[in-house]
Each structure stands twice: as structure tokens, then as C-alpha cells.
Design an enzyme around this catalytic site. Structure first.
Site, PDB file in Angstrom:
ATOM      1  N   ILE A 203       0.862  -1.177   0.000  1.00  7.45           N
ATOM      2  CA  ILE A 203       0.000   0.000   0.000  1.00  7.45           C
ATOM      3  C   ILE A 203       0.901   1.230   0.000  1.00  7.45           C
ATOM      4  O   ILE A 203       1.734   1.399   0.888  1.00  7.45           O
ATOM      5  CB  ILE A 203      -0.919   0.012   1.232  1.00  7.45           C
ATOM      6  N   VAL A 205       2.468   3.619  -3.379  1.00  5.27           N
ATOM      7  CA  VAL A 205       3.427   3.435  -4.468  1.00  5.27           C
ATOM      8  C   VAL A 205       4.511   4.501  -4.430  1.00  5.27           C
ATOM      9  O   VAL A 205       5.617   4.291  -4.913  1.00  5.27           O
ATOM     10  CB  VAL A 205       2.694   3.439  -5.827  1.00  5.27           C
ATOM     11  N   ASP A 234      -2.444   2.576  -4.602  1.00  5.32           N
ATOM     12  CA  ASP A 234      -2.250   3.994  -4.319  1.00  5.32           C
ATOM     13  C   ASP A 234      -3.526   4.755  -4.625  1.00  5.32           C
ATOM     14  O   ASP A 234      -4.289   4.373  -5.523  1.00  5.32           O
ATOM     15  CB  ASP A 234      -1.095   4.557  -5.154  1.00  5.32           C
ATOM     16  N   ASP A 252      -8.606   3.588  -2.583  1.00  2.00           N
ATOM     17  CA  ASP A 252      -8.494   4.166  -1.247  1.00  2.00           C
ATOM     18  C   ASP A 252      -8.255   3.069  -0.220  1.00  2.00           C
ATOM     19  O   ASP A 252      -9.087   2.165  -0.077  1.00  2.00           O
ATOM     20  CB  ASP A 252      -9.788   4.926  -0.937  1.00  2.00           C
ATOM     21  N   GLN A 253      -7.161   3.156   0.515  1.00  2.00           N
ATOM     22  CA  GLN A 253      -6.879   2.147   1.524  1.00  2.00           C
ATOM     23  C   GLN A 253      -7.810   2.239   2.726  1.00  2.00           C
ATOM     24  O   GLN A 253      -7.808   1.335   3.578  1.00  2.00           O
ATOM     25  CB  GLN A 253      -5.428   2.245   2.002  1.00  2.00           C
ATOM     26  N   ASP A 275       2.552   0.883   3.634  1.00  2.00           N
ATOM     27  CA  ASP A 275       3.382   2.086   3.608  1.00  2.00           C
ATOM     28  C   ASP A 275       2.590   3.183   2.911  1.00  2.00           C
ATOM     29  O   ASP A 275       3.101   3.897   2.058  1.00  2.00           O
ATOM     30  CB  ASP A 275       4.699   1.800   2.874  1.00  2.00           C
ATOM     31  N   HIS A 278      -0.366   6.481   6.286  1.00  2.00           N
ATOM     32  CA  HIS A 278       0.064   6.483   7.694  1.00  2.00           C
ATOM     33  C   HIS A 278      -0.948   7.182   8.608  1.00  2.00           C
ATOM     34  O   HIS A 278      -0.658   7.395   9.787  1.00  2.00           O
ATOM     35  CB  HIS A 278       1.449   7.114   7.879  1.00  2.00           C
ATOM     36  N   ASP A 304       6.046   2.961   9.742  1.00  2.13           N
ATOM     37  CA  ASP A 304       5.899   4.365  10.146  1.00  2.13           C
ATOM     38  C   ASP A 304       4.883   4.574  11.263  1.00  2.13           C
ATOM     39  O   ASP A 304       3.969   5.395  11.146  1.00  2.13           O
ATOM     40  CB  ASP A 304       5.538   5.221   8.926  1.00  2.13           C
TER      41      ASP A 304
END
EC number: 2.1.1.238
Length: 399
Positions: A203, A205, A234, A252-253, A275, A278, A304
Site C-alpha cells: 500500500i 506506491v 495507491d 483508497d486504503q 506504507d 500512515h 511508520d
């Protein structure tokens, strides 16, 4: 035509699978697919694996791939500060001929990694010079270039384990060297997966809103996993990154239904790496949606966690108020691993994560969650629950 458009994903995965099998499967592969197409696929893969060349003088390296009576010739232009690329035979001086049998090169690239320092290929220096005096004249100009150029091409023709820190620098990812120092941890946890035909989803790019940036991390994983298929998710369109064994997905994550759909289409995954934004709520949504789509024995990685302390990312400056953050999630996973030791409560039943998490490794700003069947059984109820009673029961009645 790009490698991504010429070779569909299913074909590539089938080629990788068969190349890692018995000799009979290699024969099946060359009967099932056009050898000329396989040859082009192999060259595309080699070009993606080659390190930056070091030769100052341009030189051509001819890569000849032989299958029975067929011979597929590819001329690669090699020079410092330029990507290695296919050209015509008349576009430079051919410093080296490198010849592989098609099936041998398939094994070298997509078979289970094995060290074969000799007996894999044929080579010939200055292959098209027939006059000895002319060859001597070219030594000063092309000998070093032929050596260095061939070294770069041959480095792309195998699957020797690369150094992740070097790959991170080559592809300009923040995973090692300036913001973070993650690659030793990644190497430790990923090395056992390296020769498998893994599916990796990352997750984030990279490149944010820039239309041409990003993809370094995906290329790093492609190089590290020579038999793997790499997916990148992304919020922005990053399709310019797509190439052989790399596919990007826009979405969308923080959309759990969307994540479930793409995981059903492209998973199950061996490894998921978050990634992305966050933002703490996004991290938690992604984990809840995607962890069920990690195969048993796989890994879910969260990067992160510093944002857990930053209110601008939905974090909490007070560690005691972390329940809605990424670190709060990780802390809850400790109880999930130990769920069979919790006191009996008729109002509580183990959830999916409780039953399917077997390990947690937390480092500075990166965590690895191990998936597996968490059902070893708790300490039996007949074992005393206080120290003195346990000592007495374990002492055979001795006082």
C-alpha cells in the site's frame, strides 16, 4: 509495446510456475508458449534486473537465446548513466556474445535459486571481428567496456540474492539510508519467502501527486523476489509504474469494501506491506480488511508508526491514549496472540485475528505480524492459578 501490455499477468505467472518445476514442466512450457515470446519475456525480465552499468564507452552485448534450431538474437546497448536497452545490431560495436539455451535461462531467472558458477552459458569476446590485427586495435577502445557491460548484463541473467540496502538506494526508496533503516529487518523476515512464487501487495506506491514519480519500492521487491508478482495500491493513478511482474491498482486504503474486492481478485497474498497514508484510521481499516486475505504462514507489515503520536495523522501524543492508533492496534495484537490464556468469559469469543495470529515483531517504526493457526491451547483449568498452590501441586505434596 511495453512488457506489461505484451505479456498478460496470467501468462507470466504460468511461465514462472513451470520454470520452477521439473524438466518435464520446462518442456511443457516451451510447447505451450511460443519460444519467441518467451525469449522476449526473458529479455524484459533481464533488463529490469540489471544494475546500473559502469562502462564509459558505449558497447553492445548480444544476448542469443537458443531453442532447438531457433536462435533469438537481442542486442543490448550498455553505457554508464543510461538504462540498458535493446537496439539494432548495427547501432554499435558488439563487444561480447552471450549465449543461453532457452530452458537454462528460464531456470536461471525463474527457477528456485541455485548457484551455478560455470556451465550455464557460452560467451565470445569481439564475436564479429575476423581479423586479428583489427581485434588488437579494438582492445584499447572496447575491452574494458565489453568487460563492464557484460558484467551488468550477466548480473541481470540470474537470481543471486541481492542486498536489500543496495536495492533501496538503487531504486530510491526511504526504507534505508536517510529516513529509515528497515532493510535489515525486511531481509530477516522475508528471506525464507524469496524463492517462492509470492504475491506481494504494498500500500503506497510513492511520488504522491507527481504523475511520473513513485514505484521504487515495487521495483525493489520485484528484484528481491525473482519469482514474485508485485502489486502496488495507491490513491493516485500510478499506472506508469506497471511493467513485467508489477501491477498498480488505484484506490483508497480506507475503503474496506474496495480492499476486500481487490484482495479477492489478486490474492491471497503472501505479504502485505502498509506504507500508505500512515493516517491511523487508514492503517486500522486496511489491517482489518486485508489480514484475512494473507495466506497462513504469510506476513502483514506496518510501517511508520511514528504517526501514532502525531494528532495531524489521527495519533495521540499521550501513549496511554493510543487505542485508536496504529500502535494501539499492535498492542492489542499481543492480547490476541495470548487470547487462550484470558480468564473465561461467556460474553467473549475469539475473533478472526485472535484465531489467526501467531507472532508479532516490533522494531523502530516497522512491525511484522505473522499469520497462522493460533490454537495451541491455553494452560488447562486444573493447573492452579496462584503461585503457592502451583508450588504445592508441583512438589508432590512435599512441604
Amino acid at each position: 509495446m511495453t512488457a506489461q501490455t505484451e505479456f498478460d499477468e496470467a501468462t507470466v505467472q504460468d511461465v514462472v510456475r513451470l520454470a520452477g518445476g521439473h524438466d518435464s514442466e520446462l518442456r511443457e512450457l516451451t510447447q505451450k508458449y511460443d519460444p519467441a515470446m518467451i525469449s522476449r519475456l526473458l529479455v524484459a525480465e533481464i533488463l529490469s534486473r540489471c544494475p546500473p552499468p559502469s562502462n564509459d564507452t558505449p558497447v553492445l552485448v548480444e544476448l542469443a537465446i537458443v531453442h532447438g534450431s531457433e536462435r533469438f538474437r537481442h542486442f543490448l546497448r550498455v553505457v554508464r548513466d543510461s538504462p540498458i536497452r535493446p537496439v539494432g545490431a548495427d547501432e554499435g560495436f558488439v563487444g561480447m556474445l552471450v549465449e543461453y539455451e532457452l530452458t537454462e535461462l528460464l531456470r536461471e531467472l525463474f527457477g528456485v535459486t541455485h548457484e551455478r558458477p560455470a556451465g550455464v552459458r557460452g560467451t565470445k569476446l569481439f564475436p564479429y571481428l575476423t581479423d586479428d590485427e583489427e581485434a588488437v586495435e579494438q582492445i584499447g577502445t572496447y575491452l574494458l567496456a565489453a568487460q563492464q557491460g557484460t558484467e551488468a548484463v550477466l548480473a541481470g541473467c540470474g537470481s543471486r540474492k541481492p542486498d536489500l540496502s543496495e536495492l533501496s538506494s538503487r531504486y530510491f526508496t526511504p526504507k534505508f539510508g536517510f529516513l529509515h533503516w528497515f532493510t535489515p529487518h525486511y531481509d530477516r523476515h522475508f528471506r525464507d519467502y524469496r524463492n517462492q512464487q509470492v504475491r506481494v501487495l504494498e500500500i503506497g506506491v510513492g511520488g504522491y501527486k507527481h504523475p511520473e514519480w513513485g514505484g521504487g519500492s515495487l521495483r525493489m521487491w520485484k528484484s528481491f523476489f525473482p519469482r514474485g508478482q508485485i502489486y502496488g495500491l495507491d490513491i493516485m493513478d500510478k499506472s506508469h509504474v506497471d511493467e513485467l511482474r508489477i501491477r498498480t491498482i488505484q484506490g483508497d486504503q480506507n475503503d474496506a469494501e474496495f480492499l476486500d474486492r481487490i484482495a479477492r481478485r489478486y490474492g491471497p497474498f503472501d505479504i502485505v506491506i502498509d506504507d500508505g497514508s500512515h493516517i491511523n484510521a487508514h492503517v486500522r481499516t486496511s489491517f482489518a480488511a486485508l489480514f484475512p486475505h494473507v495466506r497462513p504462514g504469510g506476513l502483514y507489515v506496518i510501517e511508520d508508526m511514528w504517526t501514532a503520536y502525531w494528532p495531524g495523522f489521527g495519533g495521540q501524543a499521550d501513549p496511554q491514549e493510543c487505542s485508536g492508533t496504529s500502535l494501539g492496534l499492535l498492542k492489542s495484537l499481543i492480547d490476541a496472540i495470548q487470547h487462550q490464556e484470558l480468564p473465561s468469559d461467556p460474553n467473549r469469543s475469539p475473533g478472526y485475528v485472535d484465531r489467526n495470529i501467531v507472532g508479532l515483531h516490533v522494531y523502530h517504526n516497522v512491525a511484522f505480524v505473522e499469520k497462522g493457526r493460533n490454537d495451541e491451547g491455553g494452560i488447562p483449568t486444573w493447573i492452579p492459578r496462584d503461585f503457592e498452590s502451583l508450588v504445592q501441586a508441583s512438589s508432590g505434596g512435599a512441604t
